[in-house]
Scaffold this motif. Structure first.
Motif, PDB file in Angstrom:
ATOM      1  N   VAL A   1       0.860  -1.188   0.000  1.00  0.00           N
ATOM      2  CA  VAL A   1       0.000   0.000   0.000  1.00  0.00           C
ATOM      3  C   VAL A   1       0.896   1.237   0.000  1.00  0.00           C
ATOM      4  N   SER A   2       0.597   2.173  -0.886  1.00  0.00           N
ATOM      5  CA  SER A   2       1.477   3.343  -0.980  1.00  0.00           C
ATOM      6  C   SER A   2       0.750   4.673  -0.800  1.00  0.00           C
ATOM      7  N   THR A   3      -0.589   4.666  -0.744  1.00  0.00           N
ATOM      8  CA  THR A   3      -1.324   5.930  -0.616  1.00  0.00           C
ATOM      9  C   THR A   3      -2.474   5.809   0.384  1.00  0.00           C
ATOM     10  N   VAL A   4      -2.944   6.954   0.829  1.00  0.00           N
ATOM     11  CA  VAL A   4      -4.114   6.996   1.708  1.00  0.00           C
ATOM     12  C   VAL A   4      -5.337   6.481   0.951  1.00  0.00           C
ATOM     13  N   GLU A   5      -5.443   6.812  -0.321  1.00  0.00           N
ATOM     14  CA  GLU A   5      -6.591   6.365  -1.123  1.00  0.00           C
ATOM     15  C   GLU A   5      -6.625   4.842  -1.231  1.00  0.00           C
ATOM     16  N   GLU A   6      -5.461   4.221  -1.436  1.00  0.00           N
ATOM     17  CA  GLU A   6      -5.413   2.765  -1.489  1.00  0.00           C
ATOM     18  C   GLU A   6      -5.840   2.153  -0.154  1.00  0.00           C
ATOM     19  N   THR A   7      -5.427   2.788   0.928  1.00  0.00           N
ATOM     20  CA  THR A   7      -5.828   2.319   2.253  1.00  0.00           C
ATOM     21  C   THR A   7      -7.342   2.339   2.385  1.00  0.00           C
ATOM     22  N   ARG A   8      -7.937   3.446   1.998  1.00  0.00           N
ATOM     23  CA  ARG A   8      -9.392   3.580   2.103  1.00  0.00           C
ATOM     24  C   ARG A   8     -10.092   2.540   1.230  1.00  0.00           C
ATOM     25  N   TYR A   9      -9.580   2.332   0.032  1.00  0.00           N
ATOM     26  CA  TYR A   9     -10.161   1.336  -0.877  1.00  0.00           C
ATOM     27  C   TYR A   9     -10.167  -0.051  -0.241  1.00  0.00           C
ATOM     28  N   PHE A  10      -8.996  -0.473   0.277  1.00  0.00           N
ATOM     29  CA  PHE A  10      -8.913  -1.839   0.798  1.00  0.00           C
ATOM     30  C   PHE A  10      -9.738  -2.015   2.065  1.00  0.00           C
ATOM     31  N   VAL A  11      -9.629  -1.082   2.989  1.00  0.00           N
ATOM     32  CA  VAL A  11     -10.361  -1.221   4.253  1.00  0.00           C
ATOM     33  C   VAL A  11     -11.860  -1.238   3.997  1.00  0.00           C
ATOM     34  N   THR A  12     -12.327  -0.372   3.117  1.00  0.00           N
ATOM     35  CA  THR A  12     -13.756  -0.331   2.796  1.00  0.00           C
ATOM     36  C   THR A  12     -14.222  -1.648   2.196  1.00  0.00           C
ATOM     37  N   LEU A  13     -13.439  -2.176   1.253  1.00  0.00           N
ATOM     38  CA  LEU A  13     -13.814  -3.435   0.611  1.00  0.00           C
ATOM     39  C   LEU A  13     -13.775  -4.596   1.603  1.00  0.00           C
ATOM     40  N   ALA A  14     -12.749  -4.645   2.442  1.00  0.00           N
ATOM     41  CA  ALA A  14     -12.641  -5.727   3.424  1.00  0.00           C
ATOM     42  C   ALA A  14     -13.820  -5.712   4.395  1.00  0.00           C
ATOM     43  N   LYS A  15     -14.204  -4.531   4.854  1.00  0.00           N
ATOM     44  CA  LYS A  15     -15.348  -4.424   5.768  1.00  0.00           C
ATOM     45  C   LYS A  15     -16.645  -4.856   5.074  1.00  0.00           C
ATOM     46  N   GLU A  16     -16.733  -4.581   3.783  1.00  0.00           N
ATOM     47  CA  GLU A  16     -17.909  -4.993   3.002  1.00  0.00           C
ATOM     48  C   GLU A  16     -18.097  -6.508   3.056  1.00  0.00           C
ATOM     49  N   TYR A  17     -16.969  -7.233   3.142  1.00  0.00           N
ATOM     50  CA  TYR A  17     -17.031  -8.690   3.185  1.00  0.00           C
ATOM     51  C   TYR A  17     -17.043  -9.240   4.606  1.00  0.00           C
ATOM     52  N   GLY A  18     -17.154  -8.371   5.595  1.00  0.00           N
ATOM     53  CA  GLY A  18     -17.269  -8.828   6.975  1.00  0.00           C
ATOM     54  C   GLY A  18     -15.954  -9.012   7.700  1.00  0.00           C
ATOM     55  N   ILE A  19     -14.857  -8.537   7.123  1.00  0.00           N
ATOM     56  CA  ILE A  19     -13.565  -8.609   7.818  1.00  0.00           C
ATOM     57  C   ILE A  19     -13.569  -7.560   8.925  1.00  0.00           C
ATOM     58  N   LYS A  20     -13.435  -8.003  10.165  1.00  0.00           N
ATOM     59  CA  LYS A  20     -13.576  -7.086  11.307  1.00  0.00           C
ATOM     60  C   LYS A  20     -12.360  -6.187  11.505  1.00  0.00           C
ATOM     61  N   THR A  21     -11.169  -6.719  11.245  1.00  0.00           N
ATOM     62  CA  THR A  21      -9.941  -5.952  11.467  1.00  0.00           C
ATOM     63  C   THR A  21      -9.150  -5.924  10.160  1.00  0.00           C
ATOM     64  N   ALA A  22      -9.105  -4.753   9.529  1.00  0.00           N
ATOM     65  CA  ALA A  22      -8.467  -4.612   8.215  1.00  0.00           C
ATOM     66  C   ALA A  22      -7.346  -3.593   8.296  1.00  0.00           C
ATOM     67  N   GLY A  23      -6.182  -3.986   7.806  1.00  0.00           N
ATOM     68  CA  GLY A  23      -5.025  -3.096   7.886  1.00  0.00           C
ATOM     69  C   GLY A  23      -4.195  -3.099   6.624  1.00  0.00           C
ATOM     70  N   VAL A  24      -3.005  -2.520   6.723  1.00  0.00           N
ATOM     71  CA  VAL A  24      -2.130  -2.386   5.557  1.00  0.00           C
ATOM     72  C   VAL A  24      -0.702  -2.756   5.948  1.00  0.00           C
ATOM     73  N   MET A  25       0.059  -3.164   4.942  1.00  0.00           N
ATOM     74  CA  MET A  25       1.490  -3.322   5.132  1.00  0.00           C
ATOM     75  C   MET A  25       2.179  -2.018   4.749  1.00  0.00           C
ATOM     76  N   VAL A  26       3.151  -1.644   5.548  1.00  0.00           N
ATOM     77  CA  VAL A  26       3.965  -0.461   5.243  1.00  0.00           C
ATOM     78  C   VAL A  26       5.307  -0.968   4.718  1.00  0.00           C
ATOM     79  N   GLU A  27       5.455  -0.931   3.413  1.00  0.00           N
ATOM     80  CA  GLU A  27       6.668  -1.393   2.743  1.00  0.00           C
ATOM     81  C   GLU A  27       7.227  -0.329   1.809  1.00  0.00           C
ATOM     82  N   VAL A  28       6.450   0.722   1.599  1.00  0.00           N
ATOM     83  CA  VAL A  28       6.810   1.791   0.675  1.00  0.00           C
ATOM     84  C   VAL A  28       7.009   3.072   1.498  1.00  0.00           C
ATOM     85  N   PRO A  29       8.084   3.814   1.284  1.00  0.00           N
ATOM     86  CA  PRO A  29       8.316   5.017   2.089  1.00  0.00           C
ATOM     87  C   PRO A  29       7.133   5.973   2.141  1.00  0.00           C
TER      88      PRO A  29
END
Length: 553
Positions: free
Chosen positions: A385-413
């Motif tokens: 994940v490299s942007t705030v927008e990507e974070t919002r996209y993934f967390v929103t989609l994960a919650k849509e599928y019932g994932i209770k705890t959704a996060g991101v990997m920080v691998e990009v500066p």
């Protein structure tokens, strides 16, 4: 007595006589063959098949990460493109030995020019070619020597086929002149708990039979040690063995500050060993094993079964699953088959999943199914994940599928620098220090020629880690570490001092890190962290942390 310095892997210390890896076989001559092309081609194909089966057998016996690497080598040996290249040379009157040498060298150069994962595979191809040529000549395959007694193995670097089946009753320690903390040798040394110091300048001058002390904790190889030094090293080795056999306790600092120690796993079958070694959960479960050997994406049912098996092994415990991290060093034809000149900076991780969103949606469906059927505490994170927008996209989609705890990997500066905003949205972050170091230092983590830059102790990397943990604190969100840095016992302490809330690593590293944490309280850890952060480069950061640690102890 002299001290040779490199990068230590783990806390181990060992002593013994040197045994050097044999030099590679000399290149075959370009003399004309005395056999027919059909006879030469038959010789090649028999030798290639035999080598491939041997690699597969070694992999089957070794298991774990080694199995995956060796099976990939076996597939490479029998690559149809290579076979065609060899056949062209044989038809031109070349010997089987020269045809293999020349064709494999040409293919190796092509891979090396590509860089990234395929560039690293070039070195593996050299090893395969050597094994095929040795078989054609009726010689033993190149590899680890057997002097008939325990020894310290010294090599330029180790091929996966060599490292996979090291006899732990004979190989006391590893010393290499090349490689860095994320090289195959380093990773497999951690997996097998072998003391190792890699990238050692001057190791090429060590002679068979020389007695040395290999001190991974200090990153030092001592030549011609005194009796007192040998006795001290043995005392430390005995103390470490006693600590490893002590009852497993939850990860914590000396003052009781909890630091959960989690396992990095690549398959559900590794769960039992991780639990036995004291893993308090899973900090990184790589889902690629379901995809990498497939010609099409696995079904929701196949994924659900695998995820359920994993989660059932950790009832009531945290299990962090990373969605498919494909692209760059893990290309998948059904996900992204477009050519990229620089795939490490291309369509990989979450970017690739967004381009094939059905695969991501199916994976989230399977994870939600497995979560509903088990009692583990499932956390799901997106890679690269490299942007705030990507974070919002993934967390929103994960919650849509019932994932209770959704996060991101920080691998990009960029994600580290924006961690305060990223963690307003994500439930947690996990820092992948291997890629974060690669992208921060502009140094391919699989390329030996820039291994010296691939060091997570570099203050630039540490500052990005600190920025991420600060973003977590500002939002009341946990930030864990799941890269190789967490397996470095002293760096683990520094990472806790920077604010890391959990550490995840190869299960065999848990005992060393647990013992290391128990030597320091939180104030000590913070002082060690500050000492490293104030340095100018990786070597001085490591030295400053060691000095601060000695003062604390």
């Amino acid at each position: 007595m002299a001290q040779l310095r490199g990068v230590g892997i783990g806390l181990g210390v060992a002593q013994g006589p040197v045994a050097r890896m044999a030099e590679p076989l000399p290149a075959p001559s370009d003399a004309a063959s005395t056999l027919t092309p059909e006879e030469e081609l038959a010789r090649v194909r028999e030798a290639v098949a035999a080598v491939a089966r041997e690699l597969e057998e070694r992999g089957s016996r070794a298991g774990g990460m080694a199995r995956e690497v060796l099976e990939a080598q076996a597939m490479m040996a029998e690559d149809p493109t290579l076979d065609a290249e060899v056949q062209t040379r044989v038809n031109a009157g070349k010997t089987a030995e020269f045809a293999v040498h020349d064709a494999f060298a040409s293919f190796r150069d092509t891979l090396a020019a590509m860089g990234g994962y395929l560039g690293e595979r070039a070195a593996d191809l050299d090893d395969v070619a050597q094994r095929v040529i040795a078989r054609l000549r009726g010689l033993p395959a190149p590899g680890v020597p057997d002097p008939g007694h325990p020894f310290v193995l010294v090599a330029k670097d180790l091929a996966p086929a060599d490292t996979a089946l090291l006899d732990l009753d004979k190989v006391l320690a590893l010393v290499t002149t090349e490689g860095g903390p994320t090289s195959h040798t380093a990773i497999l040394a951690r997996e097998k708990s072998i003391p190792a110091v890699v990238g050692v300048a001057g190791a090429e001058d060590l002679v068979d039979g020389d007695t040395v002390i290999v001190d991974a904790a200090k990153g030092v190889v001592t030549t011609d040690p005194t009796p007192d030094e040998l006795a001290q090293a043995q005392h430390r080795a005995d103390a470490r063995a006693a600590a490893a056999s002590a009852p497993v306790t939850p990860g914590a600092l000396k003052d009781g500050t909890r630091v959960p120690l989690l396992a990095n796993l690549g398959k559900p079958s590794g769960a039992a060993e991780a639990v036995e070694l004291g893993a308090e959960g899973v900090g990184l479960f790589r889902t690629e094993f379901l995809f990498l050997s497939a010609t099409q994406a696995p079904t929701v049912e196949e994924q659900t079964k695998a995820y359920t098996e994993l989660l059932q092994a950790f009832p009531g415990k945290k299990v962090v699953v990373r969605t498919l991290d494909a692209g760059a060093d893990k290309p998948l034809a059904f996900l992204n088959d477009a050519h990229e000149d620089n795939p490490a900076l291309g369509l990989r991780g979450l970017r690739a999943l967004r381009a094939s969103e059905d695969i991501l949606r199916e994976q989230l469906t399977a994870l939600a199914n497995a979560d509903a059927a088990t009692e583990a505490d499932l956390w799901v994170m997106a890679p690269m994940v490299s942007t705030v927008e990507e974070t919002r996209y993934f967390v929103t989609l994960a919650k849509e599928y019932g994932i209770k705890t959704a996060g991101v990997m920080v691998e990009v500066p960029s994600a580290a620098l924006m961690a305060d905003r990223v963690l307003e949205i994500a439930d947690f972050a996990s820092i992948g220090t291997n890629d974060l170091t690669q992208y921060t230092m502009a140094a391919d983590r699989l390329l030996g020629s820039v291994a010296s830059f691939q060091d997570p102790w570099h203050p630039a990397v540490l500052r990005l880690i600190k920025a991420t943990t600060d973003g977590g604190k500002a939002n009341g969100k946990p930030v864990g570490i799941c890269g190789e840095a967490a397996a470095d016992p002293l760096l683990a302490v520094a990472l806790v001092g920077m604010g890391a809330t959990t550490l995840s690593m190869a299960p065999t590293a848990l005992a060393d890190v647990r013992a290391s944490l128990l030597q320091y309280d939180l104030a000590d850890a913070q002082r060690i962290a500050q000492a490293a952060l104030a340095a100018d480069d990786a070597a001085s950061a490591r030295a400053a942390a060691q000095a601060a640690a000695q003062h604390a102890a």
